[in-house]
Design a protein around this motif. Structure first.
Motif, short mmCIF file in Angstrom:
data_model
loop_
_atom_site.label_atom_id
_atom_site.label_comp_id
_atom_site.label_asym_id
_atom_site.label_seq_id
_atom_site.Cartn_x
_atom_site.Cartn_y
_atom_site.Cartn_z
N THR A 36 -7.29 -37.98 -39.72
CA THR A 36 -8.41 -37.05 -39.67
C THR A 36 -8.57 -36.51 -38.26
N GLY A 40 -10.10 -30.64 -39.27
CA GLY A 40 -8.79 -30.71 -39.88
C GLY A 40 -7.69 -30.02 -39.12
N TYR A 51 -6.47 -34.23 -42.34
CA TYR A 51 -7.63 -34.03 -43.21
C TYR A 51 -8.89 -33.88 -42.37
N ASP A 53 -11.87 -34.81 -43.45
CA ASP A 53 -12.83 -35.88 -43.74
C ASP A 53 -12.10 -37.13 -44.21
#
Length: 263
Positions: A36, A40, A51, A53
């Motif tokens: 993460t 992102g 990612y 989250d």
């Protein structure tokens, strides 16, 4: 057939330790499943899925290694517990409510939580607990001295507090009831049974910690110095690999090293 390689995700991929983890994961025989970052965004030099989250990352890995910030602990605990993803947590400075979230998650997933993932620090902390159990506070003053780089924002460090907590455990007391930190001005004499802390900051020192027991007749010091943050990354990857065969529960680095828990 051989077991599938362990898939490790990294929370905070673009942090100081996060970048080292990205190097150490494949070295440790695991697969870097992703990480993460804020918004992102990709991280230069690190080839993996990114990612925005923790929930997105959790569904693509077996273990998440997390050295982010105390403010992320509650949402991370919730997301990882819901996905059934194991958690290696190195974030320090947690409030009681944040720690409760970790404890609740550990009822559903396997969690290794440690203030420091260095094997050396783990052993020094254990020795501090053992020494405190036989060196009474009425005779031996306990002081913890730490020094870190000038950018560090918290004091005492999470590792220093963990060492102080170990001293308190050895003496059968609560650290919160006996801590002396940040002395300044006319403070009066040192309180009997106090556990003192002194924090130094300067340059780019990775981390130095000493636990010092002093009586009227002798002094014993336990000291650990970190020369490279990589020792934290390799320790965290070791913890992640160890977690693969564990049931839900809250573990620490003493467990990872195969040390018996204190009675």
């Amino acid at each position: 057939m051989d077991a599938q390689p362990l898939r490790i995700g990294i929370a905070g991929l673009n942090g100081r330790v996060g970048r080292l983890l990205a190097e150490e994961v494949p070295t440790g025989g695991a697969v870097l499943a992703g990480g993460t970052t804020r918004n992102g965004q990709t991280v230069a030099g690190i080839d993996c899925s990114v990612y925005a989250d923790i929930a997105g990352l959790a569904h693509h890995c077996d273990v998440v290694i997390d050295f982010t910030h105390a403010d992320t602990v509650i949402p991370h605990a919730t997301a990882l517990a819901e996905s059934g993803t194991a958690w290696v947590l190195g974030t320090t400075g947690l409030s009681p409510v944040q720690q409760q979230a970790v404890d609740a998650a550990a009822k559903r997933i396997a969690v290794v939580q440690a203030a420091n993932f260095s094997p050396g620090v783990t052993l020094v902390t254990r020795l501090a607990r053992q020494m405190a159990a036989v060196l009474p506070g009425s005779e031996y003053d306990a002081e913890i001295l730490e020094m870190h780089h000038r950018q560090k924002v918290d004091a005492p460090s999470g590792t220093a507090l963990a060492m102080g907590r170990a001293v308190a455990e050895g003496r059968g007391i609560r650290l919160e009831d006996h801590i002396e930190s940040g002395r300044d001005g006319h403070t009066g004499p040192r309180a009997d049974g106090a556990i003192g802390f002194a924090a130094l900051r300067g340059g780019q020192i990775v981390g130095e910690h000493s636990v010092i027991f002093t009586s009227g007749h002798e002094q014993i010091s336990l000291t650990h110095r970190s020369f490279d943050r990589r020792v934290y990354a390799t320790g965290a990857v070791r913890a992640a690999r160890w977690l693969r065969a564990r049931v839900a529960g809250l573990y620490n680095m003493e467990d990872v090293l195969g040390l018996e828990r204190p009675a």
